[in-house]
Write an enzyme that holds these catalytic residues in place. Structure first.
Site, short mmCIF file in Angstrom:
data_model
loop_
_atom_site.label_atom_id
_atom_site.label_comp_id
_atom_site.label_asym_id
_atom_site.label_seq_id
_atom_site.Cartn_x
_atom_site.Cartn_y
_atom_site.Cartn_z
N GLY A 156 30.60 34.75 34.54
CA GLY A 156 31.41 34.27 33.58
C GLY A 156 32.57 35.02 33.68
N ARG A 169 36.39 36.32 36.41
CA ARG A 169 37.73 35.51 37.02
C ARG A 169 37.70 34.46 37.84
NH1 ARG A 169 43.01 36.95 38.71
NH2 ARG A 169 44.97 35.49 37.55
N HIS A 200 35.42 42.04 55.77
CA HIS A 200 34.29 42.37 54.60
C HIS A 200 34.20 42.90 54.59
CE1 HIS A 200 31.29 42.12 51.95
NE2 HIS A 200 32.21 41.16 51.35
#
Length: 303
Positions: A260, A262, A108
């Site tokens: 908010g 995606r 990652h």
């Protein structure tokens, strides 16, 4: 403190995404990244790049986002409550690579920049990011290489930087409910603005630029290692820990969902297949037990 150059940060992040995708495609040799550009109704958008069902990588996601809004979400103001309710811009590249071969570790990386409005003064900005490694079967030479590359990213910025951000990574990527680390660590930093914009930006670039030299040699070394159902089964079990961390603790996931963002892009970090078992423990003396006994313990890999 020097004035932030938002466009320079954006240009670097887009170039970094392109560079990482190109090299990972070459390493895989069997699949290409799909490109999905999206817009956020509240402001901004991003580019999601996803490689699926490759020869080497079962799923690889490399996401660029640049979003803005009128109110910082709670995850971004936890350390800076005075900024609650301020307007903001946030941009970054975040990636997670899930290999097919259990002997190749998951990795990652993330580099990001925030800038928030502040009443009666200059905007407040900071950088964050890092990279970490999650092996299923540990190899000391891989861990040494990973951490020596992480140290090389930090050396130009002071002798104390690698130990400080290595320790922060060990503490951050820790599953408290399991009382175990997610992997063997690497680097983690956040809220970085103490050196001024130019030097902080240079450090973020150094971290981003050292990800591929840290990970790709490990992939090349392990991707042809033979494996069978036993190794695959353990890989899928350990992937469960990755899912638990990302959904419970990860700041980037929480920020994306709270702002908010995606959902498809936020959750592309999750592995395509995973298993959970009730109260399972590896047999003593097995390679699976050695992961817990030797590798899932913070240590000085460099020296």
């Amino acid at each position: 403190m020097s004035t932030p150059d938002i466009q320079a940060v954006r240009a670097y992040l887009l170039e970094l995404q392109e560079r990482i995708c190109a090299e990972l495609e070459d390493e895989d040799g069997g699949a290409a990244f799909l490109r999905d550009e999206w817009r956020r109704p509240e402001g901004g958008g991003g580019i999601s790049r996803v490689l699926a069902e490759g020869r080497v990588f079962e799923r690889a996601g490399v996401n660029f986002s640049h979003v803005f809004g009128d109110r910082l979400p709670p995850s971004a103001t936890a350390q800076r409550p005075e900024l609650a309710g301020r307007g903001f811009q946030a941009m970054g590249v975040s990636l997670v690579i899930h290999p097919r071969n259990p002997y190749v570790p998951t990795s990652h990386a993330n580099v990001r920049f925030f800038i928030a409005e502040k009443d009666g003064g200059d905007p407040v900005w900071w950088f964050g990011g890092g990279f970490d490694l999650t092996p299923y079967y540990g190899f000391e030479e891989d861990c040494v290489h990973w951490h020596r590359t992480a140290r090389a990213a930090c050396v130009p910025f002071g002798a104390d930087v690698y130990p400080r951000f290595k320790r922060w990574c060990d503490e951050y990527f820790f599953l408290k409910h399991r009382n175990e680390p997610r992997g063997v660590g690497g680097l983690f930093f956040d809220d970085l603005n103490e050196w001024g914009f130019e030097r902080c930006f240079a450090f973020m670039r150094s971290v981003g630029d050292h990800y591929l030299p840290a990970y790709c040699p490990i992939v090349a070394r392990r991707k042809e290692t033979p494996w069978g159902e036993r190794e695959r089964d353990f890989q899928l079990y350990r992937r469960g820990r990755y899912v638990e961390f990302n959904l419970v603790y990860d700041r980037g996931t929480l920020f994306g969902l709270q702002s908010g963002g995606r959902t498809e892009s936020i959750l592309m970090s999750l592995p395509p297949l995973v298993k959970w078992r009730y109260d399972w423990h590896p047999e003593p003396g097995t390679p699976e037990a050695r992961l817990y006994e030797v590798f899932l313990k913070p240590r000085d890999w460099v020296d």
